[in-house]
Every structure is written in structure tokens, then in C-alpha cells.
Scaffold this motif. Sequence first.
Motif, PDB file in Angstrom:
ATOM      1  N   THR A   1       0.796  -1.226   0.000  1.00 43.18           N
ATOM      2  CA  THR A   1       0.000   0.000   0.000  1.00 43.18           C
ATOM      3  C   THR A   1       0.827   1.275   0.000  1.00 43.18           C
ATOM      4  O   THR A   1       0.259   2.362   0.058  1.00 43.18           O
ATOM      5  CB  THR A   1      -0.949   0.033   1.212  1.00 43.18           C
ATOM      6  N   ARG A   2       2.152   1.160  -0.082  1.00 43.44           N
ATOM      7  CA  ARG A   2       2.965   2.373  -0.041  1.00 43.44           C
ATOM      8  C   ARG A   2       2.714   3.215  -1.292  1.00 43.44           C
ATOM      9  O   ARG A   2       2.423   2.694  -2.372  1.00 43.44           O
ATOM     10  CB  ARG A   2       4.429   2.037   0.117  1.00 43.44           C
ATOM     11  N   HIS A   3       2.830   4.499  -1.094  1.00 45.71           N
ATOM     12  CA  HIS A   3       2.616   5.448  -2.193  1.00 45.71           C
ATOM     13  C   HIS A   3       3.819   5.397  -3.132  1.00 45.71           C
ATOM     14  O   HIS A   3       4.955   5.520  -2.691  1.00 45.71           O
ATOM     15  CB  HIS A   3       2.442   6.861  -1.640  1.00 45.71           C
ATOM     16  N   ARG A   4       3.564   5.223  -4.377  1.00 44.80           N
ATOM     17  CA  ARG A   4       4.646   5.196  -5.369  1.00 44.80           C
ATOM     18  C   ARG A   4       4.689   6.531  -6.083  1.00 44.80           C
ATOM     19  O   ARG A   4       3.670   7.048  -6.527  1.00 44.80           O
ATOM     20  CB  ARG A   4       4.434   4.061  -6.355  1.00 44.80           C
ATOM     21  N   THR A   5       5.861   7.065  -6.189  1.00 44.14           N
ATOM     22  CA  THR A   5       6.058   8.376  -6.799  1.00 44.14           C
ATOM     23  C   THR A   5       6.403   8.221  -8.270  1.00 44.14           C
ATOM     24  O   THR A   5       7.192   7.361  -8.645  1.00 44.14           O
ATOM     25  CB  THR A   5       7.201   9.107  -6.068  1.00 44.14           C
ATOM     26  N   LYS A   6       5.815   9.067  -9.071  1.00 41.54           N
ATOM     27  CA  LYS A   6       6.127   9.051 -10.494  1.00 41.54           C
ATOM     28  C   LYS A   6       7.494   9.688 -10.719  1.00 41.54           C
ATOM     29  O   LYS A   6       7.918  10.571  -9.976  1.00 41.54           O
ATOM     30  CB  LYS A   6       5.075   9.837 -11.270  1.00 41.54           C
ATOM     31  N   LEU A   7       8.170   9.267 -11.756  1.00 34.67           N
ATOM     32  CA  LEU A   7       9.479   9.803 -12.078  1.00 34.67           C
ATOM     33  C   LEU A   7       9.405  11.305 -12.323  1.00 34.67           C
ATOM     34  O   LEU A   7      10.267  12.063 -11.873  1.00 34.67           O
ATOM     35  CB  LEU A   7      10.075   9.087 -13.294  1.00 34.67           C
ATOM     36  N   SER A   8       8.373  11.762 -13.010  1.00 30.67           N
ATOM     37  CA  SER A   8       8.251  13.193 -13.297  1.00 30.67           C
ATOM     38  C   SER A   8       8.148  14.005 -12.009  1.00 30.67           C
ATOM     39  O   SER A   8       8.721  15.090 -11.900  1.00 30.67           O
ATOM     40  CB  SER A   8       7.042  13.467 -14.190  1.00 30.67           C
TER      41      SER A   8
END
Length: 83
Positions: A49-56
Amino acid sequence: MHREWQLQKAKGNFSQLIKEAVSGDAQVVTVHGKPTAVIVSAEEYARLTRHRTKLSSALLRPDLAAEDLDISRSRDAGRDIDL
């Protein structure tokens, strides 16, 4: 690998169900033979459930740590087809 528990057995053996989930094996609880819930360890739940950050977004935030990025690449070669 996971183990299936009927709800009544899960209630009666809750400590064992939790121990097995903590050891890394997902535990499936069934009601009337249908999978209804899955018990996993807190560590596995946090990972899922961890928040994944977009590369941008990361490129716009230079203070972001590299380990917060999921830059893994699938090695799946696709499927075989008949021509």
C-alpha cells in the motif's frame, strides 16, 4: 504459498493464523467455500500500500530519496503466438 482457512477454523486458531501470516505466507479466509479475506503481515501490507512516486514528480523534487522510486522493469518477453 498461501493456506485457506474456513471462517470458524480461523476464529478458533487465530493465533496460528497470525503466526503464519507473519512468517510470510498469506492466509485466505473463506466463507461458504468462497475466498473472503486475506491476512498478511503488517510489513507486507505496508509494502503493498505504499505510495509510489512518479518519475516526473521526483525530477521536480530533488529532495526525494532514490529508494522512494520504483524504477523496476518487467523482464516479461511477451507471449508466443502462432503465425
